[in-house]
Scaffold this motif. Sequence first.
Motif, PDB file in Angstrom:
ATOM      1  N   PHE A 107      12.653  -7.739  10.363  1.00  0.00           N
ATOM      2  CA  PHE A 107      13.398  -6.700  10.597  1.00  0.00           C
ATOM      3  C   PHE A 107      13.043  -5.387  10.023  1.00  0.00           C
ATOM      4  N   ALA A 108      12.519  -5.598   8.633  1.00  0.00           N
ATOM      5  CA  ALA A 108      12.194  -4.331   7.493  1.00  0.00           C
ATOM      6  C   ALA A 108      10.990  -3.923   8.326  1.00  0.00           C
ATOM      7  N   MET A 109       9.944  -4.789   8.631  1.00  0.00           N
ATOM      8  CA  MET A 109       8.784  -4.284   8.931  1.00  0.00           C
ATOM      9  C   MET A 109       8.752  -3.443  10.233  1.00  0.00           C
ATOM     10  N   LEU A 119      12.145  -6.827  -2.748  1.00  0.00           N
ATOM     11  CA  LEU A 119      12.956  -7.472  -1.671  1.00  0.00           C
ATOM     12  C   LEU A 119      11.924  -8.241  -0.783  1.00  0.00           C
ATOM     13  N   ILE A 120      10.811  -7.304  -0.455  1.00  0.00           N
ATOM     14  CA  ILE A 120       9.728  -7.932   0.591  1.00  0.00           C
ATOM     15  C   ILE A 120       9.068  -8.861  -0.175  1.00  0.00           C
ATOM     16  N   TYR A 169      19.103   1.151  -0.379  1.00  0.00           N
ATOM     17  CA  TYR A 169      19.106   2.286   0.700  1.00  0.00           C
ATOM     18  C   TYR A 169      19.904   3.338  -0.182  1.00  0.00           C
ATOM     19  N   GLY A 193      16.970 -10.359  14.052  1.00  0.00           N
ATOM     20  CA  GLY A 193      16.879  -9.692  12.827  1.00  0.00           C
ATOM     21  C   GLY A 193      17.490 -10.666  11.545  1.00  0.00           C
ATOM     22  N   ASN A 195      11.873 -12.205  -2.278  1.00  0.00           N
ATOM     23  CA  ASN A 195      13.037 -11.863  -1.757  1.00  0.00           C
ATOM     24  C   ASN A 195      14.173 -12.628  -2.460  1.00  0.00           C
ATOM     25  N   PHE A 213      23.780  -5.204  10.558  1.00  0.00           N
ATOM     26  CA  PHE A 213      23.211  -4.918  11.783  1.00  0.00           C
ATOM     27  C   PHE A 213      23.728  -5.969  12.876  1.00  0.00           C
ATOM     28  N   LYS A 268      14.639 -11.361   7.994  1.00  0.00           N
ATOM     29  CA  LYS A 268      14.826 -10.196   7.430  1.00  0.00           C
ATOM     30  C   LYS A 268      13.587  -9.226   7.149  1.00  0.00           C
ATOM     31  N   LYS A 269      12.540 -10.217   6.907  1.00  0.00           N
ATOM     32  CA  LYS A 269      11.167  -9.147   6.535  1.00  0.00           C
ATOM     33  C   LYS A 269      10.816  -8.728   7.831  1.00  0.00           C
TER      34      LYS A 269
END
Lengths: 677, 531
Positions: free
Chosen positions: B374-376, A26-27, A127, B367, A30, A166, B371-372
């Motif tokens: 946000f994750a970091m 995902l990182i 998750y 965020g 993506n 979120f 998205k990245k």
Amino acid sequence: MEPLYQYAWLIPVLPLLGATLVGIGLISLNKATNNLRQIVAVFIVSITGVAMVMSFAILWSQIQGHPVYNRTIEWASAGDFRLTMGYTIDHISSLMLVIVTTVAFLVMIYTDGYMAHDDGYVRFYAYLSIFSSSMLGLVISPNLVQVYIFWELVGMCSYLLIGFWFDRKPAADACQKAFVTNRVGDFGLLLGMLGLYWATGSFEFGVMGERLEELVSSGTLWSGLAVIFAILVFLGPVAKSAQFPLHVWLPDAMEGPTPISALIHAATMVAAGVFLIARMYPVFENIPIAMNTIAWTGAATAFIGATIALTQNDIKKGLAYSTMSQLGYMVMAMGIGSYTAGLFHLMTHAYFKAMLFLCSGSVIHGMEAVVGHNPVVAQDMRLMGGLRKYMPVTAITFLIGTLAICGIPPFAGFWSKDEILGQAMTANPALWFIGWATAGLTAFYMFRMYFMTFEGEFRGNDTGIRQQLLAASGVVFGPGAMDTKEHEDHGHDDSPHESPLTMALPLVVLAIPSVALGLIGRPWANNFEEFIHAPSESLAEITAEAGQFDWTEFGIMAGLSVAIATAGIIVAFLAYRAKKIDPNAIAKKYPALYKFSLNKWYFDEIYNQVFVIGSRRLARQIMEVDSRVVDGAVNLTGLATLLSGEGLKYLETGRAQFYALIVFAAVLGFVLVFSIT
Amino acid sequence: MEHFPWLTTVILFPIAASLLIPIIPDKDGKTVRWYALIVGLIDFAILVYAFYVGYDLNNPGLQLVESYTWIPELDLKWSLGADGLSMPLIMLTGFVTTLAIMAAWPVTLKPKLFYFLMLAMYGGQIAVFAVQDMLLFFLVWELELVPVYLILSIWGGKKRLYAATKFILYTAGGSLFILIAALTMAFHGDTVTFDMSAIAAKDYSFNLQLLLYAGFFIAYGVKLPIFPLHTWLPDAHGEATAPAHMLLAGILLKMGGYALLRMNAGMLPDAHAFFAPVLVILGVVNIVYAAFTSFAQRNLKRKIAYSSISHMGFVLIGIASFTDLGTSGAMLQMISHGLIGASLFFMVGCTYDRTHTLMLDEMGGIGKQMKKVFAMWTTCSLASLALPGMSGFIAELMVFVGFATSDAYSFTFKVIIICLAAVGVILTPIYLLSMLREMLYGPENKELVEHTKLIDAEPREVFIIACLLVPIIGIGLYPKIVTQIYDSTTNQLTALMRNSVPSLVQEAYKPSSPYSLLSAKAPEIELAASK
């Protein structure tokens, strides 16, 4: 069988690896990873499947009488201090492994249907997988530090999953509330752990209990300290298992997607508190004050949860309070010393409550087709009704779950709840009475939920109620929901539909244990107790006890429980199905009581006023002190040097006579000062 | 001195390389950043190799020792060496500085000067941890300030001159005490020497020790920083750019902790025994006070700056715990915070590059598009709030357990301190998660989205955070990979400290546990014999 045990560490590690892989995907890639969708899902589900098969094999070999297996490595050290980590496989951990993997496996299958249209589909699976890993790590932990580690990790997963959507403000608030409330409990757990280590020099459950007992009985350690340590440790379960007074996070946690409400906030993570109490039994057992605190906290929670659940209109919130109430039963069971009954209820509850939550998810999924994706309308039972016609599978499984939780024989909940109530009677009739009354309330609110949702006429197309609900929710949801296209205000169908196979199948599978699992714990032939019993009890004692089973006593106790449950069901039927009693009239007659229950005993308001606003004010005051006083002193020093420099520069005239005058004056001054002193 | 002068090489190589920067042909500043990065990588590689071939984990003393006479009249020696206290911090310096060079990629203002200063700092920072001569230590400590001052005052924000001046006055003021104390120690007794181990071996009267200790304590307290000497830090951080942040939080603060361990605890153990309760109390004040202040801050940089102060409190408690575990925990907390602090400040820089504001009220919901990022942000914040599985947790746990089992303090004192420090455990998630919520969660801030384009993190940024997370998570999963580097040294240091506590002299360490009082005395006797 040995290789199975040697590689048992794979059970938590496999899902972790799965999650890591997906996370890295995902990182770094993506788009590509997000497009894989169901490939990722199949991958994660099959990994969990492998863990599940291994867990079943381990449980089987434990039932066959395989001895306890321990494996540890030295993890941290400094000087003489050694901390080991590893895993331990015994009866209770093998049972927990099976509970966690089965529920996780089914929830993951269900997720495919529930999250099918969500952008975060892949992230959700990642998750879920981290959560499974942490939870499995927790149940095989051999010492308190490792439990604490995984305890925090499941808390983190819960945080991430509650805040999954979120961009919704309520979800953003709820996830922080959950984490911080749990940290308050962990604060106690940490202090208790340090205290016990200080006293006993060990983090091993058995060793701690033994040594603490020895210390207290020999008088080396003041017994009050042992009580304090035990209660501090118990604060951890109070937060994690949503016990009064730290229960406030659980209902808000329903902001997360429904599959995680089923997995984390009903079946597994919240039960971790009960599991920890079971693990800490060697310590708690010898401290009567701590045991009483546990029992009364549980009873209070059971009662509070049930009274609040009576008036909730949001289907998930109602189930959340019911979870809280059932967790109260388990904790109470632990406190009165019925270790087996508490864990038995944990197991049966895990299955039927997971099923109830998944059913509610199925209902919400169906409702969203009619009313749109706003949780205010999609989850409100006032808009439901008559759903049995449209979603028969969901309705039947929900009914099974409802019967199970109400304690109607022969469904699973009857056996476990009745065992708790029976033992409570022997321990303290007052506790029994609270538990018994709560059982009546439980039957009422669960059937109220069932009738409002599945029976009667479908009210989903009543725009009047919809407008009213939206207006009542006010600004909180408005802007967020309208910002994005996916949150349409209106659905596209006139009637809800049954959920797809991936969602219906887990419901059906979970119905099996909800119906039949209780039978392994029949009081006259309790297979469950032979397998799971308190560490201090021996198998011989249990079989001896089982031999003296008294049918009359069982008959009276079971009769009383079933009677109150039936009474609750009848009242719910009269009020919400036959409409013979008008619930609104009762609410109007006792407005104070009704408001008290509807507003959740005002816990949120009080906590907000005292803790949230209080801590903010304190923080602001401290910041003021920091910038005014501490930094002010610094700047003042700076200013003083500047000013004195500015002032002194006028003395530098460049004339030697003037300097000589200053020198002379200084010398004169010195002479004067010294001649005086 | 048969071995290759590794330490001199790692110190002088980046400095020498920085001198070449002015003659590099570079118009748009793109060549020079590659040059700096390659120099940084080579230097880090040399460092790792030197550690691999020349460093013995079981030797508690100085290793890779070099000594050359520099100015014989002053007895000034170029004397270097690394023990367990220095080695991990030297490695940390190489690691974080190299990443900071990479973080400085978007710097366009005077790139040559900027990278020159970065490389000069690279060598200078390693020198602070490696020198074994008191006078030389003072010199590099002072020299180190110059590049930081320049980076702050040229590349900083609006109030950069105020912040830079405050920084330089504060630290230079503190250094004055180092100079006085160092000279006193050097000229004390029969011999005049600046060699650290010779100075440590001298016999000081108790009152002199107290004075020297107080002097060092003020100087290093400014650097660490310790309440109430901390107010330069939020200002300096509030105005600095991301790479400067990473160096400030990652390395400069650690100099204070390092020097406290090496000089205050290691050279003046009697005074340390006297001052230890003060350290513990200030440590708790740091934790709680800074956590509350951080909670109230609305400016992202200042918020994280106060969180740094809060985390440094654990270092103080660990140093003053008089247990192997506590000292080890203090060391680990420094390393861990070096990594986590650097990652958080890098994220602040990342966010500022996109939003062009640091005020939380002007953000919100960012965020959704990033998205990245946000994750970091989430991962780094979780690391900072001491989530198990990451390095911060184990460091704090070691300090907690170390202090709880310490036999140097009364039971009541320990209870009060631990309860207050544990309050920090609740406060940290409150301010960090509130920050995440206000910045990343919730509906998007419309005004912000109108004015700026929020672009998700680029691979370079993901790479930097990934590099920092690997050791953070690595230490969290298996702390021994780092603790074994310094274990033998910290154990020796703890033994030295314990020798000076009157009530502990002649007693072997026992984890002050009631159980150990009750149980057989046999293991204790064995321990005493082995000492």
